[in-house]
Design an enzyme around this catalytic site. Sequence first.
Site, PDB file in Angstrom:
ATOM      1  N   GLU A 174       0.795  -1.225   0.000  1.00  0.00           N
ATOM      2  CA  GLU A 174       0.000   0.000   0.000  1.00  0.00           C
ATOM      3  C   GLU A 174       0.827   1.275   0.000  1.00  0.00           C
ATOM      4  OE1 GLU A 174      -3.422   0.486  -0.125  1.00  0.00           O
ATOM      5  OE2 GLU A 174      -3.511  -1.639  -0.670  1.00  0.00           O
ATOM      6  N   SER A 214     -51.279 -22.682  39.130  1.00  0.00           N
ATOM      7  CA  SER A 214     -50.861 -23.306  40.390  1.00  0.00           C
ATOM      8  C   SER A 214     -49.411 -23.046  40.784  1.00  0.00           C
ATOM      9  CB  SER A 214     -51.072 -24.811  40.315  1.00  0.00           C
ATOM     10  OG  SER A 214     -52.393 -25.085  39.956  1.00  0.00           O
TER      11      SER A 214
END
Lengths: 772, 170
Positions: A196, A477
């Site tokens: 690069e 319950s």
Amino acid sequence: MTSSLNKTLRLKAFIARHKWLLGVAVLLLLLAVVASMLAARSMATLDARIKEVFDGPKWSIPARVYARPLELYQGLQVDAVTVTEELARLGYKPAASQSNRAGEFTLSTAGEQQTLKFHTRGFKFADGFEPARQLSLSFQSDRVSALTDNEGNSVAIARLEPQVIGRISPAQTEDRLLVSLEQLPKGLTDALLAVEDPKFYQHNGLSFRGIARAIWVNIKERRFAQGGSTLTQQLVKNLFLTRERSIKRKLTEWPMAIALERRYSKEEILQAFVNEVFFAQDKSRAIHGFGLASLYFFDKPVQELELHESALLVALLKGPSYYNPLRHPQRATERRNLVLRILNRENLLSTDDMNAAIAQPLVIAKVSSDNQQPAYLDLVKQQLSQEYPTEDLHKNGLSIFTNFDPVAQQQLELAVQQGYQQIAAEKSLTQPQIDKLQIASVVTRADNGEVLAIVGGKEARFAGFNRALGATRQVGSLLKPFIYATALEQPEKYNLATLVDDAPVIYQQRNGNTWSPENYTGESLGPVMLLDALTHSLNQASVNLGLNIGLEQVVESLERYNLNKSIDPLPSLLLGALDLSVIEVAALYQSFASSGFNTPLRAIREVQASDGQLLQRYQYRLQQRLDDATAHQVTYALQHVMRAGTGRRAYRTIPRDTYVAGKSGTSNEQRDSWFAGFDAKHSVVVWMGHDDNSPGPVTGSSGALEVWARAIVNLGASSLQFSVPPSVTYANINPANGQRTIANCPGSVRLPFHRNHEPAGSAETLLSGSCN
Amino acid sequence: MHFESLVQSVKAIMITRNLAVVSICLSVTACASKYVTEPPTVADRPPLLSGDPQPPIEPALNTPGRSSIEPATLPPRIPAPTLPAAVNLRDQAANASAAGDHTRAVGLLERALRISPEDAQTYHDLASNHLAMNQPQQALQLARRGLTLNPTNPQRSALEQLVSRSQASL
């Protein structure tokens, strides 16, 4: 002298003839001054902007959420397969022969003993740094029999690094994992610079050769195609400028690049570049920086990248989309090989090594880790949002350490799958019925309320409506044990042998209406012991008991558990007419599971700032809710439910020598099927039903129970073991009348009581030994 | 007051109810046998009329050991030995605590508890760190929890001492 005088005179005459010239000169001078002032000012503005961005947090980083770290020590109950799976989840790879690198493992078997050798990566925890080291774990009969380091010294305790289970971010987001230059393998830095920006360490921000080349290309192609950028320019472009390509942007980019280089070192610029650069789009998440790209493409930290992998990442920079290795493997491989050849050309890589790297196939792991555990993440967000603004969570790179246990989650999901299979077979459910039947479940640690696993719906890994947190449904319950516990808290009035009437109830409501609940079968049993009324979940007995205690007192008692809800004192409450979410039920039952102590459910352990500073610990908190004698009796009653009552089907799945405690719940017309309970290590709540609240195909005992029992077994089925507290005494009882009797009288049962509050027995029986 | 009116109405049907019970018991044969079988096999008691629907257990799915006798009480607790890892963390915590870093000590002790959760000593150490951090309410609760875990006699008296010191600081 004369000549000089002449000259002066001539100049004066010249000025006198061209007075306007002086004006022009002064004007030019002024213009120059103004222009240079403006340029300096604009440079100063640029410089200030650079400084502001570069010195501050350069990026918004979403908070990362971690699972619990797996702690390893001698005596830990775990098998080699489970630990190996954990290593695999963390991206550890099987080692090549004789290799000894971080992130690798080998598993060997010799007779009964298995040995797992691995090299950890190290991790900075809130309470200290866990070093990267080579460890060896020996297993014998599903336990860790030894833990040693590479010199054979015994290690007391070691922690693996925690797995990332998700992040907290806005819908569209950039994500990155910051790395420092020292963490990058040399091959990666070499390749990056060689490809690069070969003159990176020489130029001052701009490369004139690059610019010349770019101008040539642009003229040739008659458009603005190439920028000839240095790394510095690329960084400026990404960090400070918009993405459009224009001459105007270029003209800002150049002075900015120069200004950046003037103010910051090459290393600082390079480090920012490697963290900034874009690599891939993973759904709504943009993958930036080498740190995250390495995890995303190779499932390993950047330090562990091999040369061919580093070369691929560098290859991608030219066109992350064009060279995407998942979509265009051929292009990506060719460019990777080009990168390798450049390294060789620049004498940074030997030809042999280059050929070896080129020979490597392209292996992409692609870990799409977007919200891997959506249901658990929902709970984390819920608990965090109480204390952290959304913005902090989205931006500041916080680390959230949770109690999430991937092993428990896996076992719970397996239980869901097994449970559905069994229910579908036994109830002969059609596919549409199975599809409609939804589920939610929560697993916590029994002793301290840490939330280990959550299933928010049938498709456990799908983000979507989280029923465990978001759906409140009638508990039926499930609420009864809390009414019975309220009774048992008053030993002078009630105990497990107290007779309660299972008889029709006619309740006069304030509005003049009457309320008379029926038992499920429509029949009443008459006087039964409290224990039996709970065991068989008798409706009328429970209502009679609740009314006897007093509705207000039942409500007051309920509200003192981990329940942030105000409850209306309506008689239907006694049969569970109360809407709760699965996580709320889990919070309620947690008090039973942790021996009568309210222990708030906790998803989060710690929050760390991005610099590693500890921001917050979520402490283990507890508050005694039931005295130890009551807690003991409640546990006794709930294990009796499992042995003899509505929970006994669970013993088709759970080994018979394992003691567990639990309770079923079913709302009207089977709209909701619940099961909640615990063993020594885990507390589990399961709900099943339809999203539209229509009647479903299963009861608590035929639906949720099946999943619950499998979850308990899959999690290790650890039998309850209770010491009898000094405040408890056991006595023999005749269940027919709830009176004390002697041990060898037929039918007598041995039950726990508050000491000094055992029921009376007839003097005749107790003294003479004759049975009543 | 509601209950009293209720009691009246219940008393009125007492006799019929008692007759009903007898007939139910007679109709469910095992109900009678329960009181003559010696000793009781809790798991084999017949399903009573239930407020919560209870599907029958298919005989084919019964485990062979189904009719075996269940112990009537919970099994006694076999104290799990505290693992060396937990002791190691507790020692580290003691050092942190001595250096005044109670936050770190608490973190280490919570780790120790995850490894050996039934250790009264760890609860004691955790409680005393909370007391040092001026959190007497937490200290009190932790000490109480420690007392439920079968402490040895010296541990018991140390925990009881912590309880009273915490209460004094509330």
